[in-house]
Design a protein around this motif. Structure first.
Motif, PDB file in Angstrom:
ATOM      1  N   HIS A  18       0.841  -1.200   0.000  1.00  9.94           N
ATOM      2  CA  HIS A  18       0.000   0.000   0.000  1.00  9.94           C
ATOM      3  C   HIS A  18       0.876   1.250   0.000  1.00  9.94           C
ATOM      4  O   HIS A  18       0.543   2.257  -0.606  1.00  9.94           O
ATOM      5  CB  HIS A  18      -0.910  -0.028   1.216  1.00  9.94           C
ATOM      6  CG  HIS A  18      -1.785   1.157   1.372  1.00  9.94           C
ATOM      7  ND1 HIS A  18      -2.896   1.370   0.578  1.00  9.94           N
ATOM      8  CD2 HIS A  18      -1.721   2.215   2.230  1.00  9.94           C
ATOM      9  CE1 HIS A  18      -3.477   2.500   0.934  1.00  9.94           C
ATOM     10  NE2 HIS A  18      -2.780   3.031   1.934  1.00  9.94           N
ATOM     11  N   TYR A  19       2.012   1.196   0.707  1.00  5.28           N
ATOM     12  CA  TYR A  19       2.955   2.318   0.783  1.00  5.28           C
ATOM     13  C   TYR A  19       4.334   1.772   1.082  1.00  5.28           C
ATOM     14  O   TYR A  19       4.484   0.887   1.920  1.00  5.28           O
ATOM     15  CB  TYR A  19       2.539   3.306   1.884  1.00  5.28           C
ATOM     16  CG  TYR A  19       3.472   4.481   1.996  1.00  5.28           C
ATOM     17  CD1 TYR A  19       3.357   5.554   1.125  1.00  5.28           C
ATOM     18  CD2 TYR A  19       4.490   4.502   2.936  1.00  5.28           C
ATOM     19  CE1 TYR A  19       4.227   6.631   1.193  1.00  5.28           C
ATOM     20  CE2 TYR A  19       5.363   5.570   3.029  1.00  5.28           C
ATOM     21  CZ  TYR A  19       5.225   6.630   2.156  1.00  5.28           C
ATOM     22  OH  TYR A  19       6.094   7.690   2.214  1.00  5.28           O
ATOM     23  N   ALA A  20       5.335   2.320   0.416  1.00  2.95           N
ATOM     24  CA  ALA A  20       6.735   1.973   0.690  1.00  2.95           C
ATOM     25  C   ALA A  20       7.548   3.246   0.589  1.00  2.95           C
ATOM     26  O   ALA A  20       7.580   3.884  -0.462  1.00  2.95           O
ATOM     27  CB  ALA A  20       7.237   0.927  -0.302  1.00  2.95           C
ATOM     28  N   GLY A  21       8.161   3.646   1.673  1.00  3.89           N
ATOM     29  CA  GLY A  21       8.966   4.861   1.680  1.00  3.89           C
ATOM     30  C   GLY A  21       9.093   5.424   3.078  1.00  3.89           C
ATOM     31  O   GLY A  21       8.790   4.763   4.064  1.00  3.89           O
ATOM     32  N   SER A  22       9.514   6.667   3.140  1.00  2.00           N
ATOM     33  CA  SER A  22       9.683   7.351   4.417  1.00  2.00           C
ATOM     34  C   SER A  22       8.355   7.952   4.875  1.00  2.00           C
ATOM     35  O   SER A  22       7.520   8.324   4.056  1.00  2.00           O
ATOM     36  CB  SER A  22      10.723   8.466   4.253  1.00  2.00           C
ATOM     37  OG  SER A  22      10.744   9.292   5.386  1.00  2.00           O
ATOM     38  N   MET A  38       9.516   2.776   5.901  1.00  6.54           N
ATOM     39  CA  MET A  38       8.449   1.868   6.315  1.00  6.54           C
ATOM     40  C   MET A  38       7.731   1.272   5.115  1.00  6.54           C
ATOM     41  O   MET A  38       7.817   1.784   3.999  1.00  6.54           O
ATOM     42  CB  MET A  38       7.443   2.602   7.180  1.00  6.54           C
ATOM     43  CG  MET A  38       6.796   3.781   6.480  1.00  6.54           C
ATOM     44  SD  MET A  38       5.551   4.608   7.455  1.00  6.54           S
ATOM     45  CE  MET A  38       4.229   3.435   7.378  1.00  6.54           C
ATOM     46  N   ILE A  39       7.029   0.188   5.367  1.00  7.11           N
ATOM     47  CA  ILE A  39       6.178  -0.469   4.378  1.00  7.11           C
ATOM     48  C   ILE A  39       4.823  -0.722   5.031  1.00  7.11           C
ATOM     49  O   ILE A  39       4.756  -1.193   6.169  1.00  7.11           O
ATOM     50  CB  ILE A  39       6.781  -1.818   3.919  1.00  7.11           C
ATOM     51  CG1 ILE A  39       8.115  -1.610   3.231  1.00  7.11           C
ATOM     52  CG2 ILE A  39       5.803  -2.572   3.009  1.00  7.11           C
ATOM     53  CD1 ILE A  39       8.905  -2.885   2.996  1.00  7.11           C
ATOM     54  N   VAL A  40       3.753  -0.377   4.313  1.00  9.77           N
ATOM     55  CA  VAL A  40       2.409  -0.729   4.740  1.00  9.77           C
ATOM     56  C   VAL A  40       1.873  -1.726   3.722  1.00  9.77           C
ATOM     57  O   VAL A  40       1.834  -1.443   2.524  1.00  9.77           O
ATOM     58  CB  VAL A  40       1.480   0.507   4.817  1.00  9.77           C
ATOM     59  CG1 VAL A  40       0.077   0.082   5.212  1.00  9.77           C
ATOM     60  CG2 VAL A  40       2.038   1.532   5.799  1.00  9.77           C
ATOM     61  N   LEU A  41       1.512  -2.882   4.192  1.00 14.82           N
ATOM     62  CA  LEU A  41       1.044  -3.969   3.335  1.00 14.82           C
ATOM     63  C   LEU A  41      -0.450  -4.186   3.558  1.00 14.82           C
ATOM     64  O   LEU A  41      -0.892  -4.390   4.689  1.00 14.82           O
ATOM     65  CB  LEU A  41       1.812  -5.248   3.682  1.00 14.82           C
ATOM     66  CG  LEU A  41       1.502  -6.494   2.884  1.00 14.82           C
ATOM     67  CD1 LEU A  41       1.903  -6.313   1.420  1.00 14.82           C
ATOM     68  CD2 LEU A  41       2.222  -7.696   3.483  1.00 14.82           C
ATOM     69  N   VAL A  64      10.839  -3.087  -1.995  1.00 19.28           N
ATOM     70  CA  VAL A  64       9.569  -3.253  -2.686  1.00 19.28           C
ATOM     71  C   VAL A  64       9.061  -1.876  -3.093  1.00 19.28           C
ATOM     72  O   VAL A  64       9.565  -0.862  -2.606  1.00 19.28           O
ATOM     73  CB  VAL A  64       8.513  -3.981  -1.810  1.00 19.28           C
ATOM     74  CG1 VAL A  64       8.935  -5.405  -1.515  1.00 19.28           C
ATOM     75  CG2 VAL A  64       8.250  -3.202  -0.523  1.00 19.28           C
ATOM     76  N   GLN A  65       8.054  -1.861  -3.957  1.00 19.00           N
ATOM     77  CA  GLN A  65       7.472  -0.614  -4.417  1.00 19.00           C
ATOM     78  C   GLN A  65       5.973  -0.622  -4.151  1.00 19.00           C
ATOM     79  O   GLN A  65       5.341  -1.682  -4.142  1.00 19.00           O
ATOM     80  CB  GLN A  65       7.720  -0.418  -5.908  1.00 19.00           C
ATOM     81  CG  GLN A  65       9.184  -0.308  -6.272  1.00 19.00           C
ATOM     82  CD  GLN A  65       9.376  -0.162  -7.764  1.00 19.00           C
ATOM     83  OE1 GLN A  65       8.440  -0.232  -8.536  1.00 19.00           O
ATOM     84  NE2 GLN A  65      10.619   0.050  -8.171  1.00 19.00           N
ATOM     85  N   THR A  66       5.410   0.570  -3.992  1.00 16.51           N
ATOM     86  CA  THR A  66       3.972   0.702  -3.845  1.00 16.51           C
ATOM     87  C   THR A  66       3.264   0.036  -5.019  1.00 16.51           C
ATOM     88  O   THR A  66       3.660   0.213  -6.164  1.00 16.51           O
ATOM     89  CB  THR A  66       3.580   2.187  -3.742  1.00 16.51           C
ATOM     90  OG1 THR A  66       4.234   2.754  -2.600  1.00 16.51           O
ATOM     91  CG2 THR A  66       2.080   2.350  -3.623  1.00 16.51           C
ATOM     92  N   GLY A  67       2.257  -0.794  -4.727  1.00 13.21           N
ATOM     93  CA  GLY A  67       1.518  -1.512  -5.752  1.00 13.21           C
ATOM     94  C   GLY A  67       2.037  -2.919  -6.029  1.00 13.21           C
ATOM     95  O   GLY A  67       1.361  -3.719  -6.681  1.00 13.21           O
TER      96      GLY A  67
END
Length: 72
Positions: A18-22, A38-41, A64-67
């Motif tokens: 869902h989100y990958a980054g700061s 952080m990563i939100v899965l 990983v990347q968003t999506g």
């Protein structure tokens, strides 16, 4: 749960990033830059029709990347 530095993180289950980054600009806690990298899965399974998310914070690197879809 905490790991020693450099230990690879694996997903708790299948899902989509869902989100990958700061979190310096996007707030995910009570203040900016709480989790750092952080990563939100978003998990593939739901609970009573509600989406389930897993958050991985304080990461050294993000690979990983968003999506992106991830498996167990």
């Amino acid at each position: 749960m905490a790991n020693d530095e450099g230990v690879p993180i694996v997903s708790v289950g299948a899902g989509t990033v869902h989100y990958a980054g700061s979190d310096a600009e996007n707030m995910f806690a009570f203040r900016h830059d709480f989790y750092g990298n952080m990563i939100v899965l978003q998990m593939a399974n739901s609970w009573n029709g509600h989406k389930i998310y897993s958050l991985y914070g304080h990461l050294d690197t993000i690979r990983v990347q968003t999506g992106q879809e991830v498996s167990e």
